[in-house]
Design a protein around this motif. Structure first.
Motif, PDB file in Angstrom:
ATOM      1  N   MET A  49      93.482  -0.705  82.659  1.00  0.00           N
ATOM      2  CA  MET A  49      93.871  -1.524  83.808  1.00  0.00           C
ATOM      3  C   MET A  49      93.191  -2.893  83.732  1.00  0.00           C
ATOM      4  SD  MET A  49      96.024   0.251  85.469  1.00  0.00           S
ATOM      5  CE  MET A  49      96.183  -0.678  86.951  1.00  0.00           C
ATOM      6  N   PRO A  50      93.957  -3.958  83.894  1.00  0.00           N
ATOM      7  CA  PRO A  50      93.353  -5.294  83.850  1.00  0.00           C
ATOM      8  C   PRO A  50      92.468  -5.524  85.077  1.00  0.00           C
ATOM      9  CG  PRO A  50      95.692  -5.431  84.359  1.00  0.00           C
ATOM     10  CD  PRO A  50      95.394  -4.000  84.070  1.00  0.00           C
ATOM     11  N   LEU A  51      91.425  -6.314  84.889  1.00  0.00           N
ATOM     12  CA  LEU A  51      90.530  -6.625  86.003  1.00  0.00           C
ATOM     13  C   LEU A  51      91.175  -7.654  86.916  1.00  0.00           C
ATOM     14  CD1 LEU A  51      87.114  -6.935  84.118  1.00  0.00           C
ATOM     15  CD2 LEU A  51      87.973  -4.992  85.413  1.00  0.00           C
ATOM     16  N   THR A  52      90.873  -7.553  88.202  1.00  0.00           N
ATOM     17  CA  THR A  52      91.350  -8.545  89.162  1.00  0.00           C
ATOM     18  C   THR A  52      90.457  -9.780  89.059  1.00  0.00           C
ATOM     19  OG1 THR A  52      89.919  -7.751  90.927  1.00  0.00           O
ATOM     20  CG2 THR A  52      92.092  -6.709  90.734  1.00  0.00           C
ATOM     21  N   ASP A  53      90.889 -10.863  89.688  1.00  0.00           N
ATOM     22  CA  ASP A  53      90.076 -12.082  89.689  1.00  0.00           C
ATOM     23  C   ASP A  53      88.715 -11.825  90.327  1.00  0.00           C
ATOM     24  OD1 ASP A  53      92.061 -13.505  88.407  1.00  0.00           O
ATOM     25  OD2 ASP A  53      92.891 -14.347  90.264  1.00  0.00           O
ATOM     26  N   THR A  54      88.695 -11.039  91.387  1.00  0.00           N
ATOM     27  CA  THR A  54      87.428 -10.711  92.068  1.00  0.00           C
ATOM     28  C   THR A  54      86.516  -9.922  91.136  1.00  0.00           C
ATOM     29  OG1 THR A  54      88.605 -10.626  94.167  1.00  0.00           O
ATOM     30  CG2 THR A  54      86.417  -9.619  94.102  1.00  0.00           C
ATOM     31  N   GLN A  55      87.084  -8.960  90.403  1.00  0.00           N
ATOM     32  CA  GLN A  55      86.274  -8.173  89.465  1.00  0.00           C
ATOM     33  C   GLN A  55      85.712  -9.044  88.348  1.00  0.00           C
ATOM     34  OE1 GLN A  55      89.392  -5.304  88.670  1.00  0.00           O
ATOM     35  NE2 GLN A  55      88.235  -3.665  89.698  1.00  0.00           N
ATOM     36  N   TRP A  56      86.497 -10.002  87.872  1.00  0.00           N
ATOM     37  CA  TRP A  56      85.999 -10.902  86.830  1.00  0.00           C
ATOM     38  C   TRP A  56      84.850 -11.741  87.353  1.00  0.00           C
ATOM     39  CZ3 TRP A  56      86.125 -10.474  81.952  1.00  0.00           C
ATOM     40  CH2 TRP A  56      87.234  -9.964  81.287  1.00  0.00           C
ATOM     41  N   LYS A  57      84.927 -12.191  88.608  1.00  0.00           N
ATOM     42  CA  LYS A  57      83.848 -13.000  89.177  1.00  0.00           C
ATOM     43  C   LYS A  57      82.567 -12.189  89.325  1.00  0.00           C
ATOM     44  CE  LYS A  57      86.863 -16.179  91.611  1.00  0.00           C
ATOM     45  NZ  LYS A  57      87.437 -16.583  92.888  1.00  0.00           N
ATOM     46  N   GLN A  58      82.699 -10.881  89.559  1.00  0.00           N
ATOM     47  CA  GLN A  58      81.537 -10.014  89.731  1.00  0.00           C
ATOM     48  C   GLN A  58      80.989  -9.495  88.401  1.00  0.00           C
ATOM     49  OE1 GLN A  58      83.130  -7.016  92.311  1.00  0.00           O
ATOM     50  NE2 GLN A  58      82.853  -8.240  94.161  1.00  0.00           N
ATOM     51  N   ALA A  59      81.744  -9.646  87.332  1.00  0.00           N
ATOM     52  CA  ALA A  59      81.325  -9.112  86.035  1.00  0.00           C
ATOM     53  C   ALA A  59      80.087  -9.835  85.543  1.00  0.00           C
ATOM     54  CB  ALA A  59      82.454  -9.262  85.026  1.00  0.00           C
ATOM     55  N   LYS A  60      79.142  -9.060  85.025  1.00  0.00           N
ATOM     56  CA  LYS A  60      77.910  -9.614  84.475  1.00  0.00           C
ATOM     57  C   LYS A  60      77.676  -8.976  83.112  1.00  0.00           C
ATOM     58  CE  LYS A  60      75.747 -10.679  88.788  1.00  0.00           C
ATOM     59  NZ  LYS A  60      75.664 -10.044  90.002  1.00  0.00           N
ATOM     60  N   PRO A  61      77.122  -9.725  82.167  1.00  0.00           N
ATOM     61  CA  PRO A  61      76.857  -9.132  80.860  1.00  0.00           C
ATOM     62  C   PRO A  61      75.786  -8.045  80.954  1.00  0.00           C
ATOM     63  CG  PRO A  61      75.949 -11.351  80.992  1.00  0.00           C
ATOM     64  CD  PRO A  61      76.736 -11.110  82.246  1.00  0.00           C
ATOM     65  N   LYS A  62      75.912  -7.021  80.113  1.00  0.00           N
ATOM     66  CA  LYS A  62      74.938  -5.929  80.131  1.00  0.00           C
ATOM     67  C   LYS A  62      73.626  -6.343  79.487  1.00  0.00           C
ATOM     68  CE  LYS A  62      78.022  -2.042  80.412  1.00  0.00           C
ATOM     69  NZ  LYS A  62      78.165  -0.653  80.113  1.00  0.00           N
ATOM     70  N   SER A  63      73.682  -7.252  78.549  1.00  0.00           N
ATOM     71  CA  SER A  63      72.458  -7.703  77.901  1.00  0.00           C
ATOM     72  C   SER A  63      72.415  -9.220  77.930  1.00  0.00           C
ATOM     73  CB  SER A  63      72.391  -7.191  76.470  1.00  0.00           C
ATOM     74  OG  SER A  63      73.437  -7.747  75.715  1.00  0.00           O
ATOM     75  N   ARG A  64      71.212  -9.728  77.859  1.00  0.00           N
ATOM     76  CA  ARG A  64      71.002 -11.163  77.884  1.00  0.00           C
ATOM     77  C   ARG A  64      70.548 -11.597  76.501  1.00  0.00           C
ATOM     78  NH1 ARG A  64      67.704 -15.073  78.339  1.00  0.00           N
ATOM     79  NH2 ARG A  64      67.664 -16.678  79.897  1.00  0.00           N
TER      80      ARG A  64
END
Length: 114
Positions: A49-64
């Motif tokens: 399932m594709p992510l919504t725009d809201t989900q993309w804004k909340q997405a954070k990388p797992k590692s830095r």
């Protein structure tokens, strides 16, 4: 004030940054109809399932990548030093700037508060 040459360089740099990367010769680009079929198939797959725009804004990388942020940061400056002083610190190898910082802190301890 910018010269004509520098504005051309800036324009070329901006154009390059917005350009798509070159594709490999064997890359097959789907037609618009094929692209719609692929998108429709992906939309029906619960595991894709594709992510919504809201989900993309909340997405954070797992590692830095890179060094973690420091609690106490240092200020970047430009300083002119005697060649012999700089040579002595650099001959100590990696960490010469930290050693120089510590030497300056030690010197500050010897100074009386004014």
């Amino acid at each position: 004030m910018t010269t004509g040459a520098s504005s051309v360089c800036v324009k070329q740099t901006l154009e390059k940054s917005n350009a798509m990367p070159k594709l490999k010769p064997q890359t097959i680009i789907p037609t618009p109809d094929e692209d719609l079929a692929i998108t429709a198939a992906a939309a029906t797959d619960p595991d894709a399932m594709p992510l919504t725009d809201t989900q993309w804004k909340q997405a954070k990388p797992k590692s830095r990548i890179g060094r973690p942020p420091a609690d106490i940061t240092k200020e970047r400056i430009t300083i002119r030093l005697s060649r012999d002083v700089l040579k002595q610190f650099r001959e100590g190898g990696a960490g010469w700037q930290t050693r120089m910082d510590l030497a300056l802190k030690d010197w500050l301890k010897t100074r009386s508060s004014r």
